[in-house]
Design an enzyme around this catalytic site. Sequence first.
Site, PDB file in Angstrom:
ATOM      1  N   ASP A   8     -57.210  23.143 -24.285  1.00  0.00           N
ATOM      2  CA  ASP A   8     -56.445  21.935 -23.952  1.00  0.00           C
ATOM      3  C   ASP A   8     -55.116  21.838 -24.708  1.00  0.00           C
ATOM      4  O   ASP A   8     -54.611  20.746 -24.971  1.00  0.00           O
ATOM      5  CB  ASP A   8     -57.280  20.664 -24.234  1.00  0.00           C
ATOM      6  N   GLY A  21     -59.622  22.829 -17.480  1.00  0.00           N
ATOM      7  CA  GLY A  21     -58.912  21.762 -16.780  1.00  0.00           C
ATOM      8  C   GLY A  21     -57.474  21.846 -17.213  1.00  0.00           C
ATOM      9  O   GLY A  21     -57.151  21.560 -18.363  1.00  0.00           O
ATOM     10  N   HIS A  22     -56.603  22.349 -16.344  1.00  0.00           N
ATOM     11  CA  HIS A  22     -55.203  22.573 -16.694  1.00  0.00           C
ATOM     12  C   HIS A  22     -54.336  21.540 -15.976  1.00  0.00           C
ATOM     13  O   HIS A  22     -54.288  21.515 -14.750  1.00  0.00           O
ATOM     14  CB  HIS A  22     -54.789  24.005 -16.323  1.00  0.00           C
ATOM     15  N   GLN A  61     -59.407  28.037 -21.872  1.00  0.00           N
ATOM     16  CA  GLN A  61     -59.990  27.713 -23.183  1.00  0.00           C
ATOM     17  C   GLN A  61     -58.996  28.088 -24.292  1.00  0.00           C
ATOM     18  O   GLN A  61     -57.798  28.042 -24.072  1.00  0.00           O
ATOM     19  CB  GLN A  61     -61.348  28.413 -23.382  1.00  0.00           C
TER      20      GLN A  61
END
Length: 426
Positions: free
Chosen positions: A13, A40-41, A222
């Site tokens: 993140d 989750g980008h 990640q």
Amino acid sequence: MKVDVLLGLQWGDEGKGKIVDVLTPKYDVIGRFQGGPNAGHTLEFDGIKHVLHTIPSGIFHDGVKNVVGNGVVIDPVILKKEIDALINMGVKVNDKLAISKKAHIILPTHRLIDAASEKAKGKEKIGSTLKGIGPTYMDKTGRNGIRVGDLFLPDFEERYQKLVEKHKQILKFHEFEYDLTELEPAFYAGVEMIKGLTVIDSEHYINQAINSGKAVLAEGAQGTLLDVDFGSYPFVTSSNTTAAGTCTGLGVAPNKVGDVIGIFKAYCTRVGSGPFPTELENEVGEELRRAGHEFGATTGRPRRCGWIDLPALKYAIMINGVTQLCMMKADVLDNFDTIKVCTHYDVDGERIDYMPYDIVSTEVKPVYKEVKGWKTDLTKLASIEDIPAELNAYVEYLERELHVPITIVSVGPDRKQTLLRDSVLV
Ligand code: GDP
Ligand code: IMO
Ligand code: MG
């Protein structure tokens, strides 16, 4: 041309999606090399915020191919949702996306096993995103997995049922209750959708691109401290999130790797369980979470927050061979009078500047240096020339410590809130 790599240096993140989107105009191909929908980008531009899980973050640009490499694990249900959402926004996904035949498929039962295994671990749970990542990579290395190319085989259904039978035994062992009939229709719908996509031998595609002078960027998911070999094991994900993952996850030979762009936050976050030496379980941590909107892009969980950790960053730079750095979320520190930087760890009274082997059970106390905050709203800055002296001093101090140039300073989530310190990069 060589393949540049962009990857996270902390616990994920860091803002990889934003920077890949910013850099995409420089590239012809963007390739994801590992992980899956645990990622989750987030990308923001023109007032739109979009979160990608499987699809590379170059998808919003025209004339660029986005390749999901063999090292990625794909959940057909999530991929279908992602593609449907993009098509609804008018993105011509089919022209721009290609999927490796060798990427492994996440089955509904992989997700169930992930949940069963976390439940069984109780207090020791990893804090998995429960997307079935670990069980799918286990079937890959255990040589039982189903790959994208298998979806086209006449005996796909038999292969699927055979693996599901194995999974049912595991779920029985865990005494885990589930209803597969509820999950399978969406899975089969996703499988049918994948069969209509461009499915390729991605290692050939990438190498032909390299040989024909095209510029390729590999996008990590990640972060280095979640790497299955070099992260805070066992509190890690199940893939190699580090630069070496590019070689295995896209079929890029080591001598074809070019720049390695390492990306880190001006502070630190972690979501899920596991050691975090500089974590702030107090109002300062709360303030970082509030100012940085630190809630997971995939699960919505609050992210744990703390100060920047130089021993951990130095380790990540070493493992990845980082050649350029991007410092993200500088604006989150706008209101702090002073900012702390962990320069060393204190372990049993001894001062060390590396991550100890047994970081999970060793008590690691961070040793801090304090630097002056800038107390300026950075989000409106248009040029690196305008940055406050205190921020400049912070950046230069980090460069001296880390021995790698910081070429980008990010001051907000939008594409435009990106300050370039070196115009070579973009
Ligand atoms: P990724 O997984 O590395 O792509 O990062 P995530 O998207 O999970 O998390 C990064 C979050 O920070 C997202 O909500 C981004 O929109 C946001 N973000 C990225 N860069 C900046 C920045 O410089 N400042 C602020 N305030 N937010 C940022
Ligand atoms: P991006 O690409 C942050 C964490 C989970 C958990 C551990 C294992 O958005 O940076 P898994 O689902 O892989 O079995 O979870 O890894 N994790 C992430 N943390 N960002 C991510 O991806 C993550 N993907 C997995 O929270 O601690
Ligand atoms: Mg993320």
